[in-house]
Design a protein around this motif. Structure first.
Motif, PDB file in Angstrom:
ATOM      1  N   PHE A 177       0.849  -1.190   0.000  1.00 15.30           N
ATOM      2  CA  PHE A 177       0.000   0.000   0.000  1.00 15.30           C
ATOM      3  C   PHE A 177       0.884   1.238   0.000  1.00 15.30           C
ATOM      4  O   PHE A 177       1.524   1.550   1.000  1.00 15.30           O
ATOM      5  CB  PHE A 177      -0.906  -0.049   1.234  1.00 15.30           C
TER       6      PHE A 177
ATOM      7  N   THR B 212       0.700  -4.532  -7.288  1.00 17.88           N
ATOM      8  CA  THR B 212      -0.686  -4.943  -7.063  1.00 17.88           C
ATOM      9  C   THR B 212      -1.529  -5.041  -8.328  1.00 17.88           C
ATOM     10  O   THR B 212      -2.653  -5.542  -8.266  1.00 17.88           O
ATOM     11  CB  THR B 212      -1.373  -4.021  -6.037  1.00 17.88           C
TER      12      THR B 212
ATOM     13  N   SER C 274      -8.664  -8.158  -4.492  1.00 15.55           N
ATOM     14  CA  SER C 274      -8.714  -6.756  -4.854  1.00 15.55           C
ATOM     15  C   SER C 274      -8.953  -5.955  -3.578  1.00 15.55           C
ATOM     16  O   SER C 274      -8.294  -6.175  -2.566  1.00 15.55           O
ATOM     17  CB  SER C 274      -9.792  -6.519  -5.910  1.00 15.55           C
ATOM     18  N   SER C 275      -9.916  -5.076  -3.585  1.00 17.37           N
ATOM     19  CA  SER C 275     -10.193  -4.215  -2.440  1.00 17.37           C
ATOM     20  C   SER C 275     -11.452  -3.426  -2.749  1.00 17.37           C
ATOM     21  O   SER C 275     -11.817  -3.261  -3.921  1.00 17.37           O
ATOM     22  CB  SER C 275      -9.022  -3.256  -2.215  1.00 17.37           C
ATOM     23  N   THR C 276     -12.111  -2.919  -1.714  1.00 16.62           N
ATOM     24  CA  THR C 276     -13.192  -1.979  -1.990  1.00 16.62           C
ATOM     25  C   THR C 276     -12.642  -0.731  -2.681  1.00 16.62           C
ATOM     26  O   THR C 276     -13.400  -0.002  -3.332  1.00 16.62           O
ATOM     27  CB  THR C 276     -13.932  -1.581  -0.703  1.00 16.62           C
TER      28      THR C 276
ATOM     29  N   TYR D 124      -3.025   3.280  -5.099  1.00 17.52           N
ATOM     30  CA  TYR D 124      -3.581   1.984  -4.719  1.00 17.52           C
ATOM     31  C   TYR D 124      -4.879   1.705  -5.479  1.00 17.52           C
ATOM     32  O   TYR D 124      -5.072   0.613  -6.040  1.00 17.52           O
ATOM     33  CB  TYR D 124      -3.827   1.972  -3.218  1.00 17.52           C
TER      34      TYR D 124
ATOM     35  N   LYS E 180      -5.948  -1.250  -8.175  1.00 18.05           N
ATOM     36  CA  LYS E 180      -7.068  -2.154  -7.914  1.00 18.05           C
ATOM     37  C   LYS E 180      -8.166  -2.008  -8.965  1.00 18.05           C
ATOM     38  O   LYS E 180      -8.783  -3.018  -9.355  1.00 18.05           O
ATOM     39  CB  LYS E 180      -7.631  -1.920  -6.511  1.00 18.05           C
TER      40      LYS E 180
ATOM     41  N   GLU F 270     -13.233  -8.494  -2.915  1.00 18.25           N
ATOM     42  CA  GLU F 270     -13.097  -7.115  -2.455  1.00 18.25           C
ATOM     43  C   GLU F 270     -13.275  -7.042  -0.952  1.00 18.25           C
ATOM     44  O   GLU F 270     -14.385  -6.863  -0.455  1.00 18.25           O
ATOM     45  CB  GLU F 270     -14.124  -6.204  -3.136  1.00 18.25           C
TER      46      GLU F 270
ATOM     47  N   LEU G 266      -1.820  -5.183   6.227  1.00 16.28           N
ATOM     48  CA  LEU G 266      -1.676  -4.200   5.161  1.00 16.28           C
ATOM     49  C   LEU G 266      -1.284  -2.828   5.683  1.00 16.28           C
ATOM     50  O   LEU G 266      -0.540  -2.099   5.035  1.00 16.28           O
ATOM     51  CB  LEU G 266      -2.979  -4.100   4.348  1.00 16.28           C
TER      52      LEU G 266
ATOM     53  N   ALA H  52     -17.972  -4.077   3.023  1.00 12.67           N
ATOM     54  CA  ALA H  52     -17.835  -4.211   1.574  1.00 12.67           C
ATOM     55  C   ALA H  52     -19.201  -4.301   0.903  1.00 12.67           C
ATOM     56  O   ALA H  52     -19.418  -3.716  -0.165  1.00 12.67           O
ATOM     57  CB  ALA H  52     -17.002  -5.440   1.234  1.00 12.67           C
TER      58      ALA H  52
END
Length: 293
Positions: free
Chosen positions: A101, A121, A148-150, A162, A166, A191, A199, A263
């Motif tokens: 991150f 990433t 992944s990620s929100t 970031y 993503k 996500e 992280l 999420a």
């Protein structure tokens, strides 16, 4: 025998013990996923930049192979996939988990750090998946899971690098899905909301140096807020790991999985926001066709 019958037969004879290939398995969520897969009776190829650290994190297990892998190095990815096949003969579930991150306001993140975020990433999962797909295609089966990620659904301040990575991962994985589906390969994008992973630890998060006075106070406040969240996030990564093992057993895993109640809320809010944006200038949007033929 028709192609459809052949596919059904493959599903019915799907081996109970599968081979999981997990990146970033030396700590955090990757370690939890490896533990959950091992506990479910699967073989695990656990990879990381330091395979000794991976082995120490997971302990001794005859179903475990620790392999060196820097996801930014395509040659490393090819070698790690080869090691997995040499040991276990196949790969059933690839989990693209490795990540970091690089946080900060866009103007203060150096071009080098911004690019490094994308390399890890976004291109990291791309490199590893590119190396693994020939194996999955030959098997006519497999699941590619990408964490992944929100932040891949909704961007926000301090997240420019970031979120860019993503959002890129989301578009790549969603587009990959129909390309590989004819070969019996599925993809799943995960996500997570806020989980108590590593992280936000100093080992994984790098904050841009405050260099512009206009951002100075917001930078101070934002860094303090992020640091205060470390170790206090609401999500349990062990529960997420178990959920992924459960989802991987489905014949039709979801294309996207909202991990955590937060999420789910992000998904719902984003869906409404997109609909509101589509409706906001509907007449103008719908007036842009060529007149006549």
């Amino acid at each position: 025998m028709t192609e459809q019958h052949h596919t059904s037969e493959q599903k019915e004879t799907k081996p109970r013990k599968e081979v999981w290939f997990i990146t970033g398995a030396g700590r955090g969520l990757g370690t939890d996923i490896a533990r959950a897969a091992l506990a479910a009776g699967h073989a695990v190829v656990a990879t990381g930049r330091n395979p000794g650290k991976v082995s120490r994190a997971l302990g001794g297990n005859g179903n475990l192979l620790a392999v060196k892998l820097d996801v930014t190095d395509p040659a490393d990815a090819t070698a790690a996939v080869r090691a997995a096949v040499d040991r276990f003969g196949r790969i059933d579930v690839l989990v693209n988990n490795a990540g970091n991150f690089n946080a900060g306001f866009f103007e203060e993140i150096t071009p080098e750090d911004f690019r490094a975020q994308i390399e890890t990433t976004m291109f990291g999962p791309i490199n590893v998946t590119r190396a693994a797909l020939p194996v999955l295609r030959a098997q006519r089966s497999g699941l590619v899971v990408t964490i992944s990620s929100t932040a891949g659904i909704v961007g926000g301040e301090f997240l420019t690098a970031y979120a860019a990575s993503k959002f890129g991962v989301e578009g790549w994985a969603e587009s990959l899905a129909p390309e590989v589906a004819p070969f019996g390969i599925r993809t799943m994008i995960v996500e997570p909301g806020f989980f108590r992973t590593e992280l936000l630890t100093p080992e994984s998060t790098r904050y841009a140096k405050s260099t512009i006075e206009d951002y100075a106070e917001r930078t101070r406040q934002t860094v303090a807020a992020w640091q205060s969240m470390d170790g206090r996030q609401g999500g349990d990564p062990a529960k997420l790991a178990n959920a992924l093992v459960e989802l991987a057993q489905l014949d039709e895993p979801p294309l996207r999985f909202a991990a955590g109640a937060d999420a789910v809320g992000v998904f719902a809010a984003r869906a409404k926001e997109l609909q509101d944006q589509a409706d906001a200038h509907l007449e103008l949007s719908n007036s842009l066709a060529h007149d006549g033929a």
